[in-house]
Scaffold this active site. Structure first.
Site: not given
Length: 441
Positions: A46, A264
């Site tokens: 990402e 995360h």
């Protein structure tokens, strides 16, 4: 003989422009953490903005001077690899199915997702680092991307097998959007013959309770969080890979701030590679796992996961693989049996998706026909005074929807159908031949 030691880190940095909170300060903090020198190879996902990629590469070049960003799709693949060692070659493989272009709110299709390979030379040994970010799961109760993710997982496993060559070590490090109980996780792990470096079920990498970006709904849904970020490993021929340590190395918060590094958690695995002594018979390489977890627990796992597979005769005798953790013993299916079960489940998903695609094609054609009749009526109907502009706009909208329905019923439907069929046919080939030619699988 010890060949090398490596510290591998993977992290989904949640770097979505204009959407991700505290993106700039978080990336600066990630650079500082990576500059600690504790990590040899870093696999990031990402990284959607080019400026973020450049910032991460420039901000860590003192300790991780070698890097590669994988370009794909509209936004780029979002995959970045940083390495202490030279990257001698790269390759990117885009998946045949990757969501839907009209689901703009999900945006996975625009990322042009796939799996990226970096061939890294470490102490005279070739290490293959695979970076991947599978399609996200947006609705657990009605996961319309489940088949896409399963095909991506199988495709990734086949890509690893096809490109591993004579490398001493293969590492898959990324956000797989799959928990250990999910079919995509099983398909990827069992068909690639890699090993999950985490030997404990106490770790969570997403929607963690302590993470500042975990929503209240996510905490209620999964109080302990979920583990979807993984590091899989497989030693090369005549090589034994030992997982010496596995942990979540980043602090819960950015130092001096109230927010986390990402939504995360970062995952790190410490690997040791040993050269196996040559034997007169055909060798079977294995992976040794001695995983030291943060709270003092220790787990030991020994499974096939490297080099050549067992022969058919060995498969008959070895019906179980034993996992021992904290003094307990759990019996699980042998690798071939687990792989066969996972492939059967995956094929059932593909068949269901193909049936749904046929239904969707009929629905789109039916909608296009209905809207075409409506458009004809609108053309014949004389607009009331003062409403002509609105009626003209309505005609354009109806015409645009008709084109969209025709596109989805024809070009897009066949594209997705062929993508699913390709994955299905590949799984059928493995399922048909794996038992007879197990040595080659």
């Amino acid at each position: 003989m010890l060949l090398l030691e490596l510290n591998i880190l993977t992290l989904n940095i949640w770097g979505i422009p204009y959407v991700s909170s505290d993106r700039g300060p978080r990336i600066d903090a990630i650079c500082k953490e990576l500059n600690s020198g504790k990590y040899d190879i870093v696999s990031l996902q990402e990284v959607w903005a080019q400026q973020d990629s450049e910032l991460l590469q420039k901000g860590t070049e003192a300790v991780l001077p070698h890097s590669h960003y994988f370009h794909s799709g509209v936004m780029g693949a979002g995959l970045l690899v940083l390495s202490k060692y030279p990257i001698l070659g790269t390759l990117f493989h885009a998946w045949s199915v990757n969501g839907y272009f009209h689901r703009i709110q999900h945006a996975d299709w625009f990322g042009g997702k796939g799996v990226g390979l970096c061939r890294i030379l470490v102490g005279g040994q070739m290490v293959h680092l695979y970076n991947a970010h599978l399609h996200a799961e947006y609705d657990n109760a009605n996961d319309e991307y489940k088949t896409h993710r399963v095909i991506q997982a199988f495709d990734t496993a086949q890509f690893i097998e096809a490109t591993r060559g004579n490398s001493a070590l293969q590492i898959l490090a990324g956000d797989l959007n799959a928990q250990p109980q999910d079919i995509s996780y099983k398909v990827l792990l069992y068909t690639s013959k890699m090993l999950d470096s985490c030997a404990s079920d106490s770790f969570r990498t997403n929607e963690c309770e302590h993470n500042s970006y975990t929503s209240k709904q996510a905490r209620e849904r999964n109080p302990q969080g979920i583990r979807i970020d993984h590091i899989f490993v497989r030693g090369g021929d005549h090589v034994n890979a030992e997982i010496a340590e596995y942990n979540l190395p980043f602090p819960e918060r950015v130092p001096g701030e109230k927010f986390s590094f990402s939504d995360h958690e970062a995952v790190m695995a410490k690997l040791k590679l040993f050269k196996l002594a040559p034997r007169s018979e055909e060798p079977v390489a294995t992976i040794e796992v001695n995983c030291l977890v943060e709270d003092g627990e220790s787990c030991a796992v020994r499974e096939l996961g490297a080099g050549d597979a067992q022969t058919g005769e060995d498969d008959q005798s070895q019906q179980q693989t034993e996992i021992q953790c904290n003094g307990s013993s759990t019996s699980i299916q042998s690798m071939p049996a687990a792989r066969t079960a996972a492939l059967h489940e995956a094929l059932a998903l593909c068949d269901a998706s193909l049936l749904q695609l046929n239904t969707d094609r009929i629905l789109y054609y039916s909608a296009a026909t209905f809207l075409f009749v409506l458009l004809v009526l609108l053309v014949e109907f004389t607009a009331p005074v003062g409403m002509r502009t609105i009626f003209l706009l309505l005609k354009f909208i109806v015409f645009g929807v008709i084109l969209f329905c025709l596109f989805m019923a024809s070009i897009w439907n066949y594209m997705e159908r062929n993508g699913v069929l390709q994955g299905k046919k590949s799984m059928e080939v493995m399922l048909h031949h794996a038992q007879k030619y197990e040595y080659f699988y």
